[in-house]
Design a protein around this motif. Sequence first.
Motif, PDB file in Angstrom:
ATOM      1  N   UNK A  12      46.356  23.647  70.911  1.00 57.65           N
ATOM      2  CA  UNK A  12      45.543  24.563  70.122  1.00 57.65           C
ATOM      3  C   UNK A  12      44.245  24.856  70.864  1.00 57.65           C
ATOM      4  N   UNK A  13      43.869  26.139  70.889  1.00 53.80           N
ATOM      5  CA  UNK A  13      42.729  26.584  71.697  1.00 53.80           C
ATOM      6  C   UNK A  13      41.833  27.512  70.888  1.00 53.80           C
ATOM      7  N   UNK A 113      53.524  25.146  74.654  1.00 50.84           N
ATOM      8  CA  UNK A 113      53.021  26.434  74.176  1.00 50.84           C
ATOM      9  C   UNK A 113      51.525  26.346  73.899  1.00 50.84           C
ATOM     10  N   UNK A 114      50.834  27.482  73.996  1.00 50.66           N
ATOM     11  CA  UNK A 114      49.428  27.587  73.634  1.00 50.66           C
ATOM     12  C   UNK A 114      49.333  28.267  72.281  1.00 50.66           C
ATOM     13  N   UNK A 115      48.458  27.769  71.416  1.00 50.58           N
ATOM     14  CA  UNK A 115      48.338  28.335  70.075  1.00 50.58           C
ATOM     15  C   UNK A 115      46.877  28.618  69.738  1.00 50.58           C
ATOM     16  N   UNK A 215      41.000  22.846  64.528  1.00 51.91           N
ATOM     17  CA  UNK A 215      41.613  22.026  63.481  1.00 51.91           C
ATOM     18  C   UNK A 215      42.147  22.930  62.368  1.00 51.91           C
ATOM     19  N   UNK A 216      41.360  23.919  61.980  1.00 51.60           N
ATOM     20  CA  UNK A 216      41.802  24.858  60.946  1.00 51.60           C
ATOM     21  C   UNK A 216      43.058  25.608  61.391  1.00 51.60           C
ATOM     22  N   UNK A 217      43.107  26.011  62.665  1.00 53.91           N
ATOM     23  CA  UNK A 217      44.279  26.708  63.200  1.00 53.91           C
ATOM     24  C   UNK A 217      45.512  25.810  63.147  1.00 53.91           C
ATOM     25  N   UNK A 218      45.335  24.548  63.508  1.00 54.80           N
ATOM     26  CA  UNK A 218      46.452  23.599  63.455  1.00 54.80           C
ATOM     27  C   UNK A 218      46.938  23.408  62.019  1.00 54.80           C
TER      28      UNK A 218
END
Length: 238
Positions: A12-13, A113-115, A215-218
């Motif tokens: 996650x980025x 993968x990049x997220x 963290x929110x994206x995850x």
Amino acid sequence: MLDDIKLEDLLFIDIETVSGEADFDKVSPKLQDLWEKKSNYFRSEEQTASDVYARAGIYAEFGKIVCISTGVIVKKGDGKHFKVKSYYGHDEKQLLADFGAMLDRFCSKPTKNLCAHNGKEFDFPYIARRMLINGLKLPKALNIAGKKPWEIKFVDTMELWKFGDYKHYTSLALLCEIFNIPTPKDDIDGSMVGQVYWEEDDLERIAIYCEKDILATAQVFLRYKGDDLIPEANFERV
């Protein structure tokens, strides 16, 4: 698609960007002229190019990256943990080089993968452009020229929410609200990053803000999969 992606294979980025200079007067005359032409598309007749220079951070040609936060989900005996590492500083070339080296290591296996949220339109191309501007070689994961769509390892939580609706923009904050995801954003927001950087010189504060976004994206990604959220106590900075 989501069922085929293992949580441990996602990086996650999120990035935080600011204008290339603290003030428009410090920009080179040629770039001032080019910014004036660029800003013609969105500034009002009453505004000058200088008045809207704070928005330069949105564009890789006129801004710079001051922080890249990365995170991975790790499964342990007591559940999921989220481990975060941020690359930040005044030396953009160095933080990009450090991030690029890590990215090549992480993506050494084809399943990785990049997220990011809106990563395909902002984070991923912005990082790639700033790397080239700084004279750095692109990591393999970002060097997508000539690749087929299924060879590009980008996962975008905003795109996943569109369900084919190309007009639809949904903020990360809105998704967190409707999915009942806790977001402890009790300090700054994106509009304040430039001020915190140029006026307060508080990179640590920016990094913490950026880490909350990944963290929110995850958590949003976990909601998409119908999976349990990561407990706040299992957030780890490394």
